[in-house]
Design a protein around this motif. Structure first.
Motif, PDB file in Angstrom:
ATOM      1  N   ARG A 141       0.815  -1.208   0.000  1.00  0.00           N
ATOM      2  CA  ARG A 141       0.000   0.000   0.000  1.00  0.00           C
ATOM      3  C   ARG A 141       0.856   1.269   0.000  1.00  0.00           C
ATOM      4  NH1 ARG A 141      -5.601  -0.125   0.979  1.00  0.00           N
ATOM      5  NH2 ARG A 141      -6.324  -2.158   0.249  1.00  0.00           N
ATOM      6  N   PHE A 142       2.092   1.151   0.482  1.00  0.00           N
ATOM      7  CA  PHE A 142       2.951   2.323   0.611  1.00  0.00           C
ATOM      8  C   PHE A 142       4.252   2.190  -0.191  1.00  0.00           C
ATOM      9  CE2 PHE A 142       0.591   1.894   4.697  1.00  0.00           C
ATOM     10  CZ  PHE A 142      -0.268   2.951   4.490  1.00  0.00           C
ATOM     11  N   SER A 143       4.214   1.346  -1.224  1.00  0.00           N
ATOM     12  CA  SER A 143       5.416   1.146  -2.026  1.00  0.00           C
ATOM     13  C   SER A 143       5.556   2.257  -3.063  1.00  0.00           C
ATOM     14  CB  SER A 143       5.384  -0.211  -2.719  1.00  0.00           C
ATOM     15  OG  SER A 143       4.318  -0.281  -3.649  1.00  0.00           O
ATOM     16  N   THR A 144       6.797   2.677  -3.283  1.00  0.00           N
ATOM     17  CA  THR A 144       7.123   3.683  -4.287  1.00  0.00           C
ATOM     18  C   THR A 144       8.340   3.195  -5.063  1.00  0.00           C
ATOM     19  OG1 THR A 144       8.768   4.956  -3.041  1.00  0.00           O
ATOM     20  CG2 THR A 144       6.444   5.424  -2.571  1.00  0.00           C
ATOM     21  N   ARG A 145       8.734   3.954  -6.050  1.00  0.00           N
ATOM     22  CA  ARG A 145       9.917   3.577  -6.829  1.00  0.00           C
ATOM     23  C   ARG A 145      11.199   3.669  -6.007  1.00  0.00           C
ATOM     24  NH1 ARG A 145       9.275   8.663 -10.852  1.00  0.00           N
ATOM     25  NH2 ARG A 145       7.100   8.210 -10.377  1.00  0.00           N
ATOM     26  N   GLN A 146      11.139   4.332  -4.844  1.00  0.00           N
ATOM     27  CA  GLN A 146      12.313   4.481  -3.999  1.00  0.00           C
ATOM     28  C   GLN A 146      12.261   3.611  -2.739  1.00  0.00           C
ATOM     29  OE1 GLN A 146      15.023   6.223  -4.796  1.00  0.00           O
ATOM     30  NE2 GLN A 146      14.104   6.851  -6.730  1.00  0.00           N
ATOM     31  N   GLY A 147      11.179   2.883  -2.544  1.00  0.00           N
ATOM     32  CA  GLY A 147      11.062   2.052  -1.350  1.00  0.00           C
ATOM     33  C   GLY A 147       9.736   2.278  -0.659  1.00  0.00           C
ATOM     34  N   ILE A 148       9.606   1.766   0.552  1.00  0.00           N
ATOM     35  CA  ILE A 148       8.365   1.859   1.315  1.00  0.00           C
ATOM     36  C   ILE A 148       8.357   3.182   2.074  1.00  0.00           C
ATOM     37  CG2 ILE A 148       6.874   0.737   2.998  1.00  0.00           C
ATOM     38  CD1 ILE A 148       7.535  -0.895   0.426  1.00  0.00           C
ATOM     39  N   VAL A 149       7.364   4.006   1.776  1.00  0.00           N
ATOM     40  CA  VAL A 149       7.212   5.308   2.427  1.00  0.00           C
ATOM     41  C   VAL A 149       5.939   5.230   3.271  1.00  0.00           C
ATOM     42  CG1 VAL A 149       6.870   7.783   2.079  1.00  0.00           C
ATOM     43  CG2 VAL A 149       8.425   6.512   0.580  1.00  0.00           C
ATOM     44  N   ALA A 150       6.107   5.063   4.575  1.00  0.00           N
ATOM     45  CA  ALA A 150       4.952   4.816   5.433  1.00  0.00           C
ATOM     46  C   ALA A 150       5.144   5.480   6.787  1.00  0.00           C
ATOM     47  CB  ALA A 150       4.756   3.308   5.637  1.00  0.00           C
ATOM     48  N   PRO A 151       4.043   5.882   7.417  1.00  0.00           N
ATOM     49  CA  PRO A 151       4.145   6.364   8.799  1.00  0.00           C
ATOM     50  C   PRO A 151       4.409   5.185   9.718  1.00  0.00           C
ATOM     51  CG  PRO A 151       1.855   6.210   8.163  1.00  0.00           C
ATOM     52  CD  PRO A 151       2.651   5.861   6.944  1.00  0.00           C
ATOM     53  N   GLY A 233      -3.305   9.968  -8.075  1.00  0.00           N
ATOM     54  CA  GLY A 233      -2.415   9.313  -9.008  1.00  0.00           C
ATOM     55  C   GLY A 233      -1.452   8.409  -8.245  1.00  0.00           C
ATOM     56  N   GLU A 234      -0.153   8.518  -8.554  1.00  0.00           N
ATOM     57  CA  GLU A 234       0.823   7.712  -7.835  1.00  0.00           C
ATOM     58  C   GLU A 234       1.242   8.356  -6.512  1.00  0.00           C
ATOM     59  OE1 GLU A 234       5.048   9.304  -9.782  1.00  0.00           O
ATOM     60  OE2 GLU A 234       4.512   7.197  -9.846  1.00  0.00           O
ATOM     61  N   ASN A 235       0.805   9.584  -6.280  1.00  0.00           N
ATOM     62  CA  ASN A 235       1.152  10.298  -5.057  1.00  0.00           C
ATOM     63  C   ASN A 235       0.193   9.918  -3.923  1.00  0.00           C
ATOM     64  OD1 ASN A 235       3.190  11.838  -6.420  1.00  0.00           O
ATOM     65  ND2 ASN A 235       1.550  13.107  -7.276  1.00  0.00           N
ATOM     66  N   PHE A 236       0.702   9.963  -2.699  1.00  0.00           N
ATOM     67  CA  PHE A 236      -0.169   9.677  -1.560  1.00  0.00           C
ATOM     68  C   PHE A 236       0.387  10.330  -0.307  1.00  0.00           C
ATOM     69  CE2 PHE A 236       2.895   6.168  -1.602  1.00  0.00           C
ATOM     70  CZ  PHE A 236       3.306   6.119  -0.287  1.00  0.00           C
ATOM     71  N   THR A 237      -0.496  10.517   0.662  1.00  0.00           N
ATOM     72  CA  THR A 237      -0.084  10.923   2.006  1.00  0.00           C
ATOM     73  C   THR A 237      -0.766  10.001   3.000  1.00  0.00           C
ATOM     74  OG1 THR A 237       0.071  12.762   3.590  1.00  0.00           O
ATOM     75  CG2 THR A 237      -1.925  12.653   2.255  1.00  0.00           C
ATOM     76  N   TRP A 257       4.428  10.822  -0.226  1.00  0.00           N
ATOM     77  CA  TRP A 257       5.182  10.614  -1.462  1.00  0.00           C
ATOM     78  C   TRP A 257       4.528  11.486  -2.543  1.00  0.00           C
ATOM     79  CZ3 TRP A 257       9.526   8.592  -3.402  1.00  0.00           C
ATOM     80  CH2 TRP A 257       9.599   8.330  -4.770  1.00  0.00           C
ATOM     81  N   ARG A 258       5.264  12.460  -3.013  1.00  0.00           N
ATOM     82  CA  ARG A 258       4.705  13.375  -3.999  1.00  0.00           C
ATOM     83  C   ARG A 258       5.820  13.905  -4.894  1.00  0.00           C
ATOM     84  NH1 ARG A 258      -0.117  17.375  -2.291  1.00  0.00           N
ATOM     85  NH2 ARG A 258      -1.211  17.244  -4.279  1.00  0.00           N
ATOM     86  N   GLY A 259       5.606  13.823  -6.200  1.00  0.00           N
ATOM     87  CA  GLY A 259       6.619  14.304  -7.122  1.00  0.00           C
ATOM     88  C   GLY A 259       7.922  13.550  -7.008  1.00  0.00           C
ATOM     89  N   LEU A 310      -6.097  -0.009  -7.372  1.00  0.00           N
ATOM     90  CA  LEU A 310      -4.855  -0.415  -8.021  1.00  0.00           C
ATOM     91  C   LEU A 310      -4.551   0.484  -9.214  1.00  0.00           C
ATOM     92  CD1 LEU A 310      -2.503  -2.390  -8.494  1.00  0.00           C
ATOM     93  CD2 LEU A 310      -4.085  -3.816  -9.801  1.00  0.00           C
ATOM     94  N   ALA A 311      -5.574   0.785 -10.009  1.00  0.00           N
ATOM     95  CA  ALA A 311      -5.375   1.646 -11.181  1.00  0.00           C
ATOM     96  C   ALA A 311      -4.871   3.022 -10.767  1.00  0.00           C
ATOM     97  CB  ALA A 311      -6.679   1.774 -11.966  1.00  0.00           C
ATOM     98  N   GLN A 312      -5.351   3.525  -9.645  1.00  0.00           N
ATOM     99  CA  GLN A 312      -4.938   4.841  -9.182  1.00  0.00           C
ATOM    100  C   GLN A 312      -3.496   4.834  -8.709  1.00  0.00           C
ATOM    101  OE1 GLN A 312      -6.904   6.372  -5.583  1.00  0.00           O
ATOM    102  NE2 GLN A 312      -7.135   8.346  -6.601  1.00  0.00           N
ATOM    103  N   ARG A 313      -3.070   3.719  -8.113  1.00  0.00           N
ATOM    104  CA  ARG A 313      -1.720   3.655  -7.560  1.00  0.00           C
ATOM    105  C   ARG A 313      -0.661   3.212  -8.561  1.00  0.00           C
ATOM    106  NH1 ARG A 313      -1.324  -0.316  -4.482  1.00  0.00           N
ATOM    107  NH2 ARG A 313      -3.411  -1.225  -4.445  1.00  0.00           N
ATOM    108  N   ARG A 314      -1.053   2.571  -9.641  1.00  0.00           N
ATOM    109  CA  ARG A 314      -0.106   2.016 -10.608  1.00  0.00           C
ATOM    110  C   ARG A 314      -0.373   2.590 -11.999  1.00  0.00           C
ATOM    111  NH1 ARG A 314       3.925  -0.026  -7.530  1.00  0.00           N
ATOM    112  NH2 ARG A 314       3.203  -1.657  -6.100  1.00  0.00           N
ATOM    113  N   PRO A 315       0.164   3.780 -12.286  1.00  0.00           N
ATOM    114  CA  PRO A 315      -0.117   4.451 -13.564  1.00  0.00           C
ATOM    115  C   PRO A 315       0.208   3.599 -14.778  1.00  0.00           C
ATOM    116  CG  PRO A 315       0.992   5.945 -12.051  1.00  0.00           C
ATOM    117  CD  PRO A 315       1.031   4.599 -11.412  1.00  0.00           C
TER     118      PRO A 315
END
Length: 374
Positions: A141-151, A233-237, A257-259, A310-315
């Motif tokens: 749920r919190f995966s990005t191209r740079q790793g897991i960004v999670a509280p 989109g692929e951004n989230f807080t 994760w934004r920009g 899934l569509a929103q998180r995986r462009p």
């Protein structure tokens, strides 16, 4: 982290080198243990004691330590993922590596005794598999191209002046990639204790273990501090809705994760509202798994909601996933048009092979659709 490294080194010497101490290792044995300790302290201590007991202990010691390990994990089903008693370490960027190492070490221990002690093996494989499925599902749920960004609880200390704060855990990032790809890309020496978990992930994968089915998991665990998530989109807080009982330990309360950049907020920092986005709560109850439901509920409506999520998180897969959503909505449900549903199941699986970043979720969604059809 003196205790963590000390007990991990002692345990590593036992399981890798056969160097067992004369007596069973000490350490906290329960949430109210007089010897104190944090959640990961108890888990590491239990891992070391069970490893010793299975090789050197009496039948009573083996039974006691095995029961203690199983109960430690079972307590988290209602108490919350990565918790112990009143203490919470969920998704801690500074302590997740100790949890991961202990879980993978216990799983390797279970794998090695599957013939000599099938009862212990079965119990260890069950509880560690469940933990790995829960961990991977929430990390996804919190995966990005740079790793897991999670509280998470127990944030890193403030960085040195001029240094950017990083809220990620390297072992967690590398384990996520290993589960998704089926292989560990890089191994550290076994004396690099912070990365020791990958050593056992590699052993398990090479032995043919699927790490409890973590790659296909949609089982979100209950969190003691549920997470409010907004996506664009692929951004989230993501923001911890509660940090009660933190005992003044610094919490990484907000992760954004934004920009293509990650930023963090702490303790009393407010939630970022992100206008025109829908707020979702993750972790207020167990989700997925045997109940057949996804993060947005079970049945056909829940499946459609998870496909849209899934569509929103995986462009990269968005257009094709949304096309499948439209087809399913036009059909009106899995009971109509058996051939069309079968074609969509096949299409989701083909898409999974072309979009490796989304493979686990797509395979899970295709299996759910197939199960609804049946």
């Amino acid at each position: 982290m003196g205790y963590e490294k000390g007990i991990t080194r002692k345990w590593r010497d036992m399981i890798l080198d056969g160097d067992y101490p004369d007596r069973i290792p000490g350490g906290p044995r329960g949430p109210d243990s007089p010897s104190g300790g944090t959640p990961n302290h108890e888990l590491l201590a239990r891992t070391a004691r069970l490893t010793w007991a299975l090789e050197k202990g009496t039948p009573e010691q083996r039974d006691e330590e095995l029961k203690g390990v199983v109960q430690f994990f079972d307590n988290q089903i209602e108490g919350g993922f990565m918790t112990r008693g009143r203490a919470n370490e969920q998704l801690s960027p500074s302590h997740s590596q100790w949890w991961i190492t202990a879980v993978l070490g216990l799983r390797w221990l279970g794998w090695t005794v599957r013939e000599s002690n099938p009862e212990a093996s079965g119990k260890l494989m069950a509880v560690t598999g469940r933990w790995l499925r829960h961990h991977h599902a929430i990390c996804r749920r919190f995966s990005t191209r740079q790793g897991i960004v999670a509280p998470g609880a127990r944030a890193w200390p403030e960085p040195l002046p001029g240094k950017k704060y990083s809220g990620r855990c390297k072992l967690r990032d590398e384990l996520f990639e290993a589960v998704e790809s089926g292989r560990v890309k890089r191994l550290w020496p076994s004396d690099h204790l912070d990365m020791l978990g990958l050593f056992f992930a590699d052993k398990l994968l090479h032995a043919g273990d699927n790490l409890g089915g973590a790659r296909q998991s949609n089982e979100l665990p209950k969190l003691r501090w549920p997470v409010s998530v907004r996506r664009e989109g692929e951004n989230f807080t993501a923001w911890l809705t509660s940090i009660e009982g933190s005992d003044n330990l610094r919490c990484q309360r907000r992760a954004t994760w934004r920009g293509a950049e990650d930023t963090y907020g702490f303790d009393e920092d407010p939630e970022d509202e992100w206008p025109e986005t829908i707020r979702q709560i993750v972790g207020d109850r167990p989700e997925g798994g045997d109940g057949g439901g996804g993060g947005n509920g079970g049945g056909f409506p829940g499946l459609l909601a998870d496909l849209r999520d899934l569509a929103q998180r995986r462009p990269a897969a968005r257009n094709e996933v949304l096309a499948f959503v439209e087809q399913l909505e036009a059909l009106g449900g899995p009971g109509a048009g058996t051939a069309a549903i079968t074609a969509i199941v096949t299409g989701l699986r083909e898409l999974a092979e072309r979009r490796p970043a989304s493979r686990g979720e797509l395979m899970d969604l295709s299996a759910r659709l197939q199960a609804l059809q049946a």
